[in-house]
Design an enzyme around this catalytic site. Structure first.
Site, PDB file in Angstrom:
ATOM      1  N   CYS A 120       0.782  -1.122   0.088  1.00 19.04           N
ATOM      2  CA  CYS A 120      -0.255   0.030  -0.131  1.00 19.04           C
ATOM      3  C   CYS A 120       0.782   1.342   0.002  1.00 19.04           C
ATOM      4  O   CYS A 120       0.248   2.340  -0.392  1.00 19.04           O
ATOM      5  CB  CYS A 120      -0.840  -0.080   1.298  1.00 19.04           C
ATOM      6  SG  CYS A 120      -2.151  -1.271   1.401  1.00 19.04           S
ATOM      7  N   HIS A 259      -3.805   6.421   2.227  1.00 16.72           N
ATOM      8  CA  HIS A 259      -4.138   5.334   1.708  1.00 16.72           C
ATOM      9  C   HIS A 259      -5.436   4.889   2.159  1.00 16.72           C
ATOM     10  O   HIS A 259      -5.650   5.037   3.448  1.00 16.72           O
ATOM     11  CB  HIS A 259      -3.070   4.380   2.021  1.00 16.72           C
ATOM     12  CG  HIS A 259      -3.271   2.917   2.049  1.00 16.72           C
ATOM     13  ND1 HIS A 259      -3.920   2.315   0.609  1.00 16.72           N
ATOM     14  CD2 HIS A 259      -3.274   1.886   2.840  1.00 16.72           C
ATOM     15  CE1 HIS A 259      -4.289   1.161   0.758  1.00 16.72           C
ATOM     16  NE2 HIS A 259      -3.904   0.644   2.026  1.00 16.72           N
ATOM     17  N   ASN A 290      -9.960  -1.030  -0.363  1.00 16.64           N
ATOM     18  CA  ASN A 290      -8.453  -0.998  -0.441  1.00 16.64           C
ATOM     19  C   ASN A 290      -7.819  -1.283  -1.926  1.00 16.64           C
ATOM     20  O   ASN A 290      -8.037  -2.715  -1.970  1.00 16.64           O
ATOM     21  CB  ASN A 290      -8.219  -1.621   0.784  1.00 16.64           C
ATOM     22  CG  ASN A 290      -6.548  -1.727   0.941  1.00 16.64           C
ATOM     23  OD1 ASN A 290      -5.865  -1.210   0.211  1.00 16.64           O
ATOM     24  ND2 ASN A 290      -5.960  -2.222   2.024  1.00 16.64           N
TER      25      ASN A 290
HETATM   26  N1  ACO Z   1     -18.546  -9.561   8.344  1.00 15.67           N
HETATM   27  C1  ACO Z   1     -18.980 -10.049   9.310  1.00 15.67           C
HETATM   28  N2  ACO Z   1     -18.346 -10.187  10.584  1.00 15.67           N
HETATM   29  C2  ACO Z   1     -16.946 -10.064  10.274  1.00 15.67           C
HETATM   30  C3  ACO Z   1     -16.347 -10.013   8.904  1.00 15.67           C
HETATM   31  C4  ACO Z   1     -17.247  -9.907   7.808  1.00 15.67           C
HETATM   32  N3  ACO Z   1     -16.727  -9.306   6.565  1.00 15.67           N
HETATM   33  N4  ACO Z   1     -15.118  -9.979   8.997  1.00 15.67           N
HETATM   34  C5  ACO Z   1     -14.944 -10.352  10.213  1.00 15.67           C
HETATM   35  N5  ACO Z   1     -15.838 -10.524  11.129  1.00 15.67           N
HETATM   36  C6  ACO Z   1     -16.223 -10.675  12.586  1.00 15.67           C
HETATM   37  C7  ACO Z   1     -15.205 -11.532  13.141  1.00 15.67           C
HETATM   38  O1  ACO Z   1     -15.258 -12.987  12.797  1.00 15.67           O
HETATM   39  C8  ACO Z   1     -15.055 -11.173  14.698  1.00 15.67           C
HETATM   40  O2  ACO Z   1     -15.917 -11.889  14.971  1.00 15.67           O
HETATM   41  P1  ACO Z   1     -16.033 -12.640  16.334  1.00 15.67           P
HETATM   42  O3  ACO Z   1     -15.902 -11.426  17.547  1.00 15.67           O
HETATM   43  O4  ACO Z   1     -17.124 -13.090  16.926  1.00 15.67           O
HETATM   44  O5  ACO Z   1     -14.594 -13.409  16.637  1.00 15.67           O
HETATM   45  C9  ACO Z   1     -15.744  -9.732  14.268  1.00 15.67           C
HETATM   46  O6  ACO Z   1     -16.197  -9.578  13.199  1.00 15.67           O
HETATM   47  C10 ACO Z   1     -14.596  -8.740  14.714  1.00 15.67           C
HETATM   48  O7  ACO Z   1     -13.548  -8.888  14.119  1.00 15.67           O
HETATM   49  P2  ACO Z   1     -12.204  -7.840  13.821  1.00 15.67           P
HETATM   50  O8  ACO Z   1     -11.085  -8.618  13.254  1.00 15.67           O
HETATM   51  O9  ACO Z   1     -11.863  -7.707  15.387  1.00 15.67           O
HETATM   52  O10 ACO Z   1     -12.743  -6.564  13.449  1.00 15.67           O
HETATM   53  P3  ACO Z   1     -12.056  -5.306  13.171  1.00 15.67           P
HETATM   54  O11 ACO Z   1     -13.026  -4.060  13.621  1.00 15.67           O
HETATM   55  O12 ACO Z   1     -10.778  -5.396  13.678  1.00 15.67           O
HETATM   56  O13 ACO Z   1     -12.255  -5.106  11.607  1.00 15.67           O
HETATM   57  C11 ACO Z   1     -10.731  -4.925   9.545  1.00 15.67           C
HETATM   58  C12 ACO Z   1     -11.518  -5.751  10.727  1.00 15.67           C
HETATM   59  C13 ACO Z   1     -11.771  -4.364   8.924  1.00 15.67           C
HETATM   60  C14 ACO Z   1      -9.927  -6.054   8.866  1.00 15.67           C
HETATM   61  C15 ACO Z   1      -9.812  -4.139  10.346  1.00 15.67           C
HETATM   62  O14 ACO Z   1      -9.225  -4.809  11.450  1.00 15.67           O
HETATM   63  C16 ACO Z   1      -8.658  -3.569   9.627  1.00 15.67           C
HETATM   64  O15 ACO Z   1      -9.143  -2.531   8.738  1.00 15.67           O
HETATM   65  N6  ACO Z   1      -7.641  -3.697   9.618  1.00 15.67           N
HETATM   66  C17 ACO Z   1      -6.347  -3.055   8.986  1.00 15.67           C
HETATM   67  C18 ACO Z   1      -6.265  -3.222   7.747  1.00 15.67           C
HETATM   68  C19 ACO Z   1      -4.902  -2.633   7.029  1.00 15.67           C
HETATM   69  O16 ACO Z   1      -4.714  -1.718   7.295  1.00 15.67           O
HETATM   70  N7  ACO Z   1      -4.115  -3.535   6.355  1.00 15.67           N
HETATM   71  C20 ACO Z   1      -2.890  -2.725   5.678  1.00 15.67           C
HETATM   72  C21 ACO Z   1      -2.992  -2.470   4.354  1.00 15.67           C
HETATM   73  S1  ACO Z   1      -3.448  -3.436   3.131  1.00 15.67           S
HETATM   74  C22 ACO Z   1      -2.132  -3.844   2.392  1.00 15.67           C
HETATM   75  O17 ACO Z   1      -1.055  -3.590   2.525  1.00 15.67           O
HETATM   76  C23 ACO Z   1      -2.309  -4.672   0.980  1.00 15.67           C
END
Ligand code: ACO
Length: 333
Positions: A120, A259, A290
């Site tokens: 990214c 980003h 993303n």
């Molecule tokens: N739909 C419904 N529920 C979901 C989904 C979905 N698509 N995905 C995860 N959940 C559930 C999980 O299973 C979890 O359930 P549980 O509590 O029963 O275990 C719950 O939702 C919470 O999951 P988290 O992973 O804690 O959710 P979070 O609020 O952290 O959001 C996300 C996840 C969107 C991925 C976030 O963590 C994020 O954006 N992280 C950073 C991503 C990033 O910056 N990446 C780097 C750049 S990308 C690159 O370099 C290519």
């Protein structure tokens, strides 16, 4: 060239272009693929839809379309370009590089071309490299393209990642400018945390085999929750490292173009920077998700198209991604 001349040279972005595949995949569409809801995706990420490239459309195709528009926008011809840099983690193939394929498709054979793999943060790293080559006098005009077909490395059975990614490309032509230009660049990386976001197989560590395919190791894997915290911390830090040496505070920045990984990350970064997200944060994550390196390139292009960036404005590009890598650039437009 004398050192003084190198320091005096001002380098800026003189042309921008973007290309987004036609096909829109909405959250409602994804509800039919994995166990998720439009509400969860919108609330947790800010994404409403993303673009998906055709099966026969490769990363180099997306790149060439964006590049042609950027070259035209710079009022140049492909033969005026001296060097091509393509930032991508979804190359057409391991080798030859996507940059070489783009060079051939642009019919500008013999000019140097190479890929950089910075996920990214790739657009920011690409601009940083180009700036140095122009400052040194090695090249007059450099094409930096950020292009990704993230759908090709997305595991469409993994709801924690497949809702996040999209395909697209953005491109910039860099050259010498009379006023303004790039004022500061800050780059960073932490390879010890690379396992938080990786595509495990297909390289020399785990070459492709029936077993790697069966275990779905050719797709992106992410520890989203841990990455979220890193992203907020290092994007805020990168913004500070790029602005502080110039004596700039949040108020002095007209627009932050980050980003686009997650709207909650970006609002948290804006809070740490002390800026009003409504006024100073450019967002288009709702439309594209993303797109890795392409996200900030497309965001910058759209911000300029929509006149959110005006001549004389001070803008900040800020990115974070796999590697881990991050970086920020201050540009006077
Ligand atoms: N739909 C419904 N529920 C979901 C989904 C979905 N698509 N995905 C995860 N959940 C559930 C999980 O299973 C979890 O359930 P549980 O509590 O029963 O275990 C719950 O939702 C919470 O999951 P988290 O992973 O804690 O959710 P979070 O609020 O952290 O959001 C996300 C996840 C969107 C991925 C976030 O963590 C994020 O954006 N992280 C950073 C991503 C990033 O910056 N990446 C780097 C750049 S990308 C690159 O370099 C290519």
């Amino acid at each position: 060239m004398f050192k003084e001349e190198i320091l005096e040279k001002k380098v800026g972005i003189i042309g921008l272009g973007k290309y987004l595949p036609e096909k829109r995949l909405t959250n409602k569409d994804i509800e039919k693929i994995v166990d998720t809801t439009d509400e969860w995706i919108t609330e947790r990420t800010g994404i409403k839809e993303r673009r998906i490239a055709r099966e026969d459309e490769t990363t180099s195709d997306l790149a060439v379309n964006a590049a042609k528009r950027a070259i035209e926008n710079a009022k140049l011809k492909p033969e005026d370009i001296g060097l091509i840099i393509v930032a991508t983690i979804t190359p057409d193939m391991f080798f030859p590089s996507t940059a070489c394929i783009v060079q051939s498709k642009l019919n500008v054979n013999h000019i140097p071309a190479f890929d950089i793999s910075v996920a990214c943060s790739g657009f920011i790293y690409g601009i940083a490299i180009a700036e140095q080559f122009i400052k040194s006098g090695a090249y007059k005009h450099i094409l930096v393209i950020a292009a990704e077909k993230m759908s090709s490395v997305t595991d469409w059975t993994d709801r924690s990642t497949c809702v996040l990614m999209g395909d697209g490309a953005g491109a910039a032509v860099l050259g010498e400018v009379e006023e303004g230009g790039i004022l500061s660049i800050y780059l960073g990386a932490d390879g010890s945390k690379g396992n938080l976001l990786e595509m495990p197989a297909g390289g020399s560590r785990l070459p492709a085999s029936a077993s790697t395919v069966e275990k779905r190791l050719h797709f992106l894997r992410m520890e989203g929750n841990i990455l979220f915290k890193h992203a907020v911390k290092v994007m805020a830090e990168a913004a500070l490292k790029a602005t502080e040496p110039l004596g700039l505070k949040g108020d002095d920045i007209n627009l932050v173009i980050p980003h686009q990984a997650n709207i909650r990350i970006l609002n948290a970064v804006a809070k740490r920077m002390g800026i009003d997200p409504e006024e100073k944060l450019y967002l288009n994550i709702d439309k594209y998700g993303n797109m890795s390196s392409a996200s900030s390139a497309v965001a910058l292009t759209e911000a300029v198209e929509q006149h959110r960036v005006k001549k004389g404005d001070t803008i900040l590009l800020d990115a974070f991604g796999a590697g881990l890598t991050w970086g920020a650039i201050v540009i006077k437009w």
